[in-house]
Structures are given as structure tokens and as C-alpha cells.
Design a protein around this motif. Structure first.
Motif, PDB file in Angstrom:
ATOM      1  N   ASP A 194      -7.049  -4.617  -0.451  1.00  0.00           N
ATOM      2  CA  ASP A 194      -8.020  -4.836   0.712  1.00  0.00           C
ATOM      3  C   ASP A 194      -8.403  -6.202   0.628  1.00  0.00           C
ATOM      4  OD1 ASP A 194      -7.272  -2.246   1.768  1.00  0.00           O
ATOM      5  OD2 ASP A 194      -9.332  -1.303   1.053  1.00  0.00           O
TER       6      ASP A 194
ATOM      7  N   CYS B 298      -6.126  -0.432  -4.984  1.00  0.00           N
ATOM      8  CA  CYS B 298      -6.211  -0.477  -3.304  1.00  0.00           C
ATOM      9  C   CYS B 298      -7.493  -1.420  -3.058  1.00  0.00           C
ATOM     10  CB  CYS B 298      -6.780   0.936  -2.885  1.00  0.00           C
ATOM     11  SG  CYS B 298      -5.508   2.317  -2.529  1.00  0.00           S
TER      12      CYS B 298
ATOM     13  N   ARG C 205       0.880   4.187  -3.000  1.00  0.00           N
ATOM     14  CA  ARG C 205       0.482   5.509  -2.549  1.00  0.00           C
ATOM     15  C   ARG C 205       1.506   6.310  -3.284  1.00  0.00           C
ATOM     16  NH1 ARG C 205      -1.005   4.080   3.701  1.00  0.00           N
ATOM     17  NH2 ARG C 205      -3.108   3.929   3.248  1.00  0.00           N
TER      18      ARG C 205
ATOM     19  N   LEU D 284       0.894  -1.204   0.109  1.00  0.00           N
ATOM     20  CA  LEU D 284      -0.052   0.167  -0.233  1.00  0.00           C
ATOM     21  C   LEU D 284       1.012   1.345   0.224  1.00  0.00           C
ATOM     22  CD1 LEU D 284      -2.839   0.783  -0.028  1.00  0.00           C
ATOM     23  CD2 LEU D 284      -2.990   0.799   2.423  1.00  0.00           C
TER      24      LEU D 284
END
Length: 102
Positions: free
Chosen positions: A84, A80, A63, A59
């Protein structure tokens, strides 16, 4: 008084102060030389700025790529969501069933 004038103190005191002075001086000189050598080695091999740290998770990398403009907002949100979904443990199909024995 009666010949005891502490004449022994100045030579011994000066000898002790000399030993303390030279010990501190040599220690400080050694510390400065070691620090100078280590700094010279560090400056000759700077770390690569584009390399990601080994402890960065997926993650954080995602980003970072979004911040750099490598991916757009829709791709960022899609990735994302995938991360998840993959992070949550899968439930077995029969998890809702309660098994009872008679």
C-alpha cells in the motif's frame, strides 16, 4: 391437365436435397475432426497448476501465498502495508508550500 403434371420436380428436388445433405454431413464431419484433434492436443499438454497467471498483481500473489499457508498473518499484514505504501505516489517535500510571486 394437358400434360403438365410437374414430373420435373421430384428429380430436381431429390438432387437439391442430396446436395444439402452431403454438404451438411461433410461440414459436420470436418468440425468433429478438428474439435477432436484440438481436444487431444489440449489434454496432452495440461497447464501447470502452480504457475501464477501473468496478469496477477502483487496483492493477488500475496493473498494466494497466505491462503496456501506459506506466510503467516503478521508477515501478510506487513507485506500488505508495504504494498500500500509503495502504491501511493510520493509527495515532494515542498508540496505544502505555496509559492507566490510579488
Amino acid at each position: 391437365m394437358w400434360g403438365f403434371d410437374y414430373a420435373w420436380w421430384p428429380p430436381i428436388g431429390m438432387m437439391v436435397l442430396g446436395i444439402v445433405f452431403w454438404t451438411l454431413f461433410l461440414g459436420l464431419a470436418t468440425w468433429a475432426i478438428v474439435r477432436w484433434i484440438s481436444r487431444a492436443q489440449t489434454e496432452s499438454h495440461p497447464p501447470a497448476s502452480s504457475a501464477t497467471p501473468p496478469h496477477a498483481d502483487a496483492l493477488d500473489i500475496l493473498r494466494e501465498r497466505y491462503a496456501k499457508g506459506e506466510i503467516d498473518a503478521s508477515a501478510f499484514e506487513d507485506m500488505c502495508a508495504r504494498l500500500d505504501a509503495s502504491a501511493q505516489p510520493e509527495r515532494p517535500q515542498d508540496a505544502d508550500r505555496v509559492v507566490t510571486r510579488a
